[in-house]
Design a protein around this motif. Structure first.
Motif, mmCIF file in Angstrom:
data_model
loop_
_atom_site.group_PDB
_atom_site.id
_atom_site.type_symbol
_atom_site.label_atom_id
_atom_site.label_comp_id
_atom_site.label_asym_id
_atom_site.label_seq_id
_atom_site.Cartn_x
_atom_site.Cartn_y
_atom_site.Cartn_z
ATOM 1 N N LYS A 220 0.806 -1.179 0.019
ATOM 2 C CA LYS A 220 -0.071 0.190 -0.095
ATOM 3 C C LYS A 220 0.905 1.132 -0.036
ATOM 4 O O LYS A 220 0.615 2.362 -0.719
ATOM 5 C CB LYS A 220 -0.739 -0.147 1.237
ATOM 6 N N ARG A 221 1.862 1.243 0.819
ATOM 7 C CA ARG A 221 2.894 2.455 0.838
ATOM 8 C C ARG A 221 3.394 2.498 -0.519
ATOM 9 O O ARG A 221 3.681 3.663 -0.902
ATOM 10 C CB ARG A 221 4.018 2.201 1.747
ATOM 11 N N GLU A 222 3.860 1.652 -1.083
ATOM 12 C CA GLU A 222 4.524 1.930 -2.711
ATOM 13 C C GLU A 222 3.733 1.989 -3.423
ATOM 14 O O GLU A 222 3.718 2.864 -4.478
ATOM 15 C CB GLU A 222 5.163 0.386 -2.922
ATOM 16 N N GLU B 242 1.097 4.035 -2.953
ATOM 17 C CA GLU B 242 0.880 5.683 -2.757
ATOM 18 C C GLU B 242 1.915 6.369 -3.266
ATOM 19 O O GLU B 242 1.631 7.463 -3.760
ATOM 20 C CB GLU B 242 0.420 5.797 -1.313
ATOM 21 N N GLU C 204 0.898 -4.298 7.229
ATOM 22 C CA GLU C 204 0.471 -2.935 6.999
ATOM 23 C C GLU C 204 -0.574 -2.269 8.386
ATOM 24 O O GLU C 204 -1.143 -3.063 8.860
ATOM 25 C CB GLU C 204 -0.586 -2.674 5.850
#
Length: 870
Positions: free
Chosen positions: A470-472, A474, A507
């Motif tokens: 999810k961080r990547e 975004e 996450e």
């Protein structure tokens, strides 16, 4: 006794069909059709008969097949003579209008109309299907290729006349089946729905029954296999390939429509009906279903439903469960009574399948097992970047040291002796975490320092799922999956490898993983409250068997004398393309041969070798896998039919001749992959045709052939063990660990191993919920279990086309034991050890079902030009 979802039926039960003989003039007119692509900028191709059959199905609302009329397999799908077969005669106006509209589309608007008049002139026949059956009195029934599909249609149509009663709670639920234009039955009006709140999603699924008419070894009657599936529905159009449509003129029939995707004027991808089905329906004056939007699919609105295109995350699991299979089998026996059909069953033999050795190779046996590699010293190089992964690797290696209950204490970049023959070296490789591609030749230069005689293997940390987190997402980042490139670079240095997935950090808003989702296949062993790291333990076991490490567990479960060599022949056809990924211009044959060399001397371990096509020699397992992985994966010119099959057969026969000529051979082959190469493996001529090892047999050298069939569509699906007492009145009893057999009226015997999966047996209610309920009748309190995969019983068929000097049942027992007692896993494998290892070598190749990383025009000796694979 094991009952199954397969049924034998007399030829009088086959029914009648409507047949249109296609004249030679029709074939000549077809040959003059231009190549076409049915989408804008679509790939041009030769028009197949299936294209017209799909269009006729759309117009008539009934199954249609156009195929060559031949009793032998044909490579040319357009061979003459050919026939058009369906269930009921076509309306003459609909027939001519549909065919002329389809031809006009193929010709891009040119109204030549050559096919429709010729098809309309054909004399309609209504023959009994039984008139096309030959050889049944010899136990080798066979018929034209189209026959098998049409016989399955007739059976499905009879079954669809009655609803399926499902007991559940205080009342019965009745499932109404609707037949599609491919002959499957769909629970269209009975949809399973499940929604989740976090993330907010809703998923739908249908029950689908597929039918397949096949032969069984030595059986005078055809067998009909019923194949239930739980088909999840897509909630968007992306990548979809198949849609079901409620037919405008035939409400009891669903149109199964192949889907393509093309860009519209706005540059957006939109779906379209392949083979011009929409244009044909419009020409016939039938209202075509309005294409639903993604929002319509997500809400299950409209006349059209589409299947999920590939394995993906879904709120509903796969599988229908064993209870549904039992209810369905009973319903079929009650519904189809005249003429009488016979359920296929297996009878138990006295041969019990045992697994006396479980778990990893023990510390006491490790050095003896490493002797099988052919090296005095074996070195494992553990590549890592995450400290937690290093600790996991060290903990998995610790049981082989003199202090098995203490953590392995060693520094990086130096050899640490674990046992008399095993060294381990930890090496931090920071390139593992690079998000883009890596120059592995440069990164691995340090490996050139190992100039000793040790056998080296790599244990490598990897990111299990290269999809962005999810961080990547975004941040607009995406990690590159290094496994293919790194494995090839290691093969170039004669090193086999095994990857260990890093344990990802959760996450912040991820749902916690259920505790029960542990790796299956190992005994539950814990130290205090620390669970065993099964993923690391199993990865180490897999690396050891790739290195050729073999302990005595296989010797203990087989009763073999005279030191035979057990050879596994693994074949697979892979598509290759000259132009772009996803385009299949031609195919090439992947051929992997593995040999398990037995020994009567307890001091000499059994050992593994595999065939190196370039050296024309059998090499120790690790060296052979590295040699295989360095080259291109397939052999050009080799194929499943005609000249390509002859080339493959000759090449493999020459490989077998290199084995020691003073040793008996037991050759294990995959029936489905090999039967067109060696026709003696086919049920219609079992043992009476070319077989592997034909050139090696002599009065002093026995050569046996054992065929293993694991095809879901050909091996009857077990329903229940009728000999076991039922502990729960709902749950069908599972098969025993026995070798089962079935002998036909012609005296031909085939053997079976049947099993419940480890998931079914190992997770309590979650694993075996499909044995207590159906997906239709699951109580609301347990509705969350719909997300699980519901397992059914499975079976493996063993036949012996040529027993050599052995008893056929002894050979079947050996093959079964080499499935039940696997080399590096505590559950049963689908294939015996030699075949299993050969398939594992294929899957480890960097080009396995993926793009080639070889230059397009690289030289390859007698292989010809190397082309990229897809």
């Amino acid at each position: 006794m094991i009952s199954t979802l397969a049924f034998l039926f007399p030829h009088t039960a086959l029914g009648k069909i409507t047949l249109y003989p296609l004249s030679r003039e029709f074939g000549e007119a077809w040959s003059r059709l231009p190549t076409y692509g049915d989408a804008k900028n679509g790939k041009q191709r030769r028009p197949p008969y299936a294209g017209l059959a799909s269009a006729l199905s759309a117009a008539s609302g009934q199954p249609v097949v156009l195929m060559p009329h031949s009793y032998e397999p044909v490579d040319d799908d357009l061979a003459h003579p050919a026939v058009a077969v369906t269930t009921q005669p076509f309306d003459q106006w609909t027939l001519t209008t549909a065919v002329s509209a389809w031809e006009r589309c193929v010709r891009k608007g040119d109204n030549v109309n050559t096919l429709a008049p010729l098809l309309a002139e054909a004399e309609v026949e209504r023959p009994a299907l039984s008139s096309y059956v030959r050889g049944s009195e010899d136990g080798t029934p066979h018929a034209p290729g189209w026959f098998y599909r049409v016989a399955a249609w007739n059976f499905a149509a009879r079954l669809a006349r009655n609803t399926l009663p499902l007991p559940g709670g205080s009342r019965r639920r009745h499932i109404r089946w609707r037949m599609d234009t491919q002959g499957s039955l769909i629970s269209w009006d009975d949809v399973t729905v499940r929604s989740t709140k976090s993330p907010r999603r809703t998923g739908y699924a249908l029950h689908k029954l597929d039918f397949r008419v096949v032969t069984q070894p030595g059986e005078p009657h055809f067998a009909l296999h019923v194949l239930p599936t739980f088909s999840r529905l897509a909630t968007h159009w992306a990548s979809t390939r198949t849609a079901f449509v409620e037919h405008a003129s035939n409400k009891d029939t669903l149109l199964r429509m192949p889907i393509g995707h093309t860009k519209n004027g706005d540059g957006q991808w939109v779906p379209y009906a392949r083979n011009y089905a929409a244009e044909v329906l419009e020409a016939c004056g039938m209202e075509f279903a309005t294409w639903p939007t993604n929002e319509d699919l997500a809400a299950l609105r409209g006349q059209m439903r589409t299947l999920v295109p590939a394995p993906t995350t879904h709120v509903l699991g796969k599988g229908v469960g064993t209870r549904f299979n039992k209810i369905l089998a009973d319903h079929i026996k009650e519904t189809i009574k005249r003429p009488t059909i016979t359920q296929v069953t297996f009878d138990p033999t006295p041969t019990a399948l045992t697994r006396p050795t479980k778990g990893s190779i023990t510390r006491e046996e490790l050095d003896h097992a490493l002797t099988a590699t052919g090296h005095d010293t074996v070195r494992i190089i553990a590549f890592y970047n995450d400290g937690t992964t290093r600790r996991r690797m060290a903990d998995a290696l610790a049981p082989y040291t003199d202090t098995p209950h203490q953590p392995l204490d060693c520094s990086d970049y130096t050899d640490h002796r674990v046992s008399g023959r095993l060294l381990v070296r930890f090496h931090r490789l920071r390139a593992i975490d690079r998000p883009d591609q890596v120059d592995w030749e440069s990164e691995l230069e340090f490996l050139d320092q190992f100039d000793d005689e040790a056998l080296n293997g790599a244990w490598v940390e990897t990111i299990w799922n290269p999809k962005p987190t999810k961080r990547e997402r975004e941040a607009g980042q995406h990690r590159h999956d290094h496994k293919r490139d790194l494995r090839r670079a290691l093969y170039e240095r004669n090193m086999v490898s095994q990857f260990l997935a890093r344990q990802p950090e959760p996450e912040p808003d991820d749902e916690p993983e259920p505790v029960t989702e542990a790796i299956v296949g190992e005994e539950a062993e814990t130290e205090a409250d620390t669970p065993k790291d099964y993923k690391a333990v199993n990865a180490l076991r897999d690396l050891l068997f790739r290195l050729g490490c073999v302990d005595d567990r296989l010797r203990h479960v087989t009763n073999l004398s005279d030191e035979p060599i057990l050879v596994g022949i693994h074949l697979r056809q892979q598509r290759i393309s000259n132009r772009r990924p996803g385009a299949a211009d031609r195919t090439q044959m992947v051929e992997v041969l593995t040999a398990l060399h037995t020994s009567d001397d307890p001091a000499v371990p059994w050992h593994l070798t595999s065939y190196d096509h370039n050296r024309h020699d059998w090499l120790p397992q690790a060296a052979a896998e590295a040699a295989f992985g360095r080259g291109t994966i397939g052999r050009n010119g080799h194929a499943r039919h005609e000249e390509g099959a002859l080339l493959a057969r000759q090449h493999i026969e020459s490989a077998l001749k290199v084995l020691p000529c003073d040793r008996p051979l037991i050759i294990l082959v995959d029936t489905e992959a090999c039967r067109t190469i060696w026709p003696g493996l086919q049920n219609v001529r079992l043992g009476n045709g070319p077989l592997p090892g034909d050139d090696l047999r002599s009065p002093t050298r026995p050569v046996a052939v054992v065929a293993i069939n694991t095809s879901y569509g050909e091996v009857p699906t077990p329903v229940e063990n009728t000999a076991s007492p039922r502990k729960n009145p709902k749950r069908p009893p599972k098969p025993k660990d026995l070798l089962y057999r079935r002998t036909t009226s012609t005296g031909t015997t085939s053997w079976y191993i049947a099993q419940a999966s480890r998931t079914y047996e190992g997770y309590g209610q979650e694993g075996s919920i499909g044995g207590l309920h159906t997906r239709f009748t699951l109580p609301q309190d347990d509705w969350a279990l719909q997300r699980k995969d519901w397992h059914s019983f499975t079976a493996t068929q063993i036949s012996v086309p040529h027993p050599g000097t052995w008893d056929p049942e002894q050979l079947a027992g050996v093959a079964a034991q080499l499935c039940h007692q696997s080399l590096a896993w505590d559950a049963r494998t689908r294939h015996p050890v030699p075949l299993h290892i050969a398939a594992a070598m294929d899957r480890a190749h960097p080009e396995y079902r993926g793009p080639s990383i070889e230059p397009l025009a690289a030289a390859a000796g007698d292989e010809g030009e190397i082309q990229p694979t897809s």
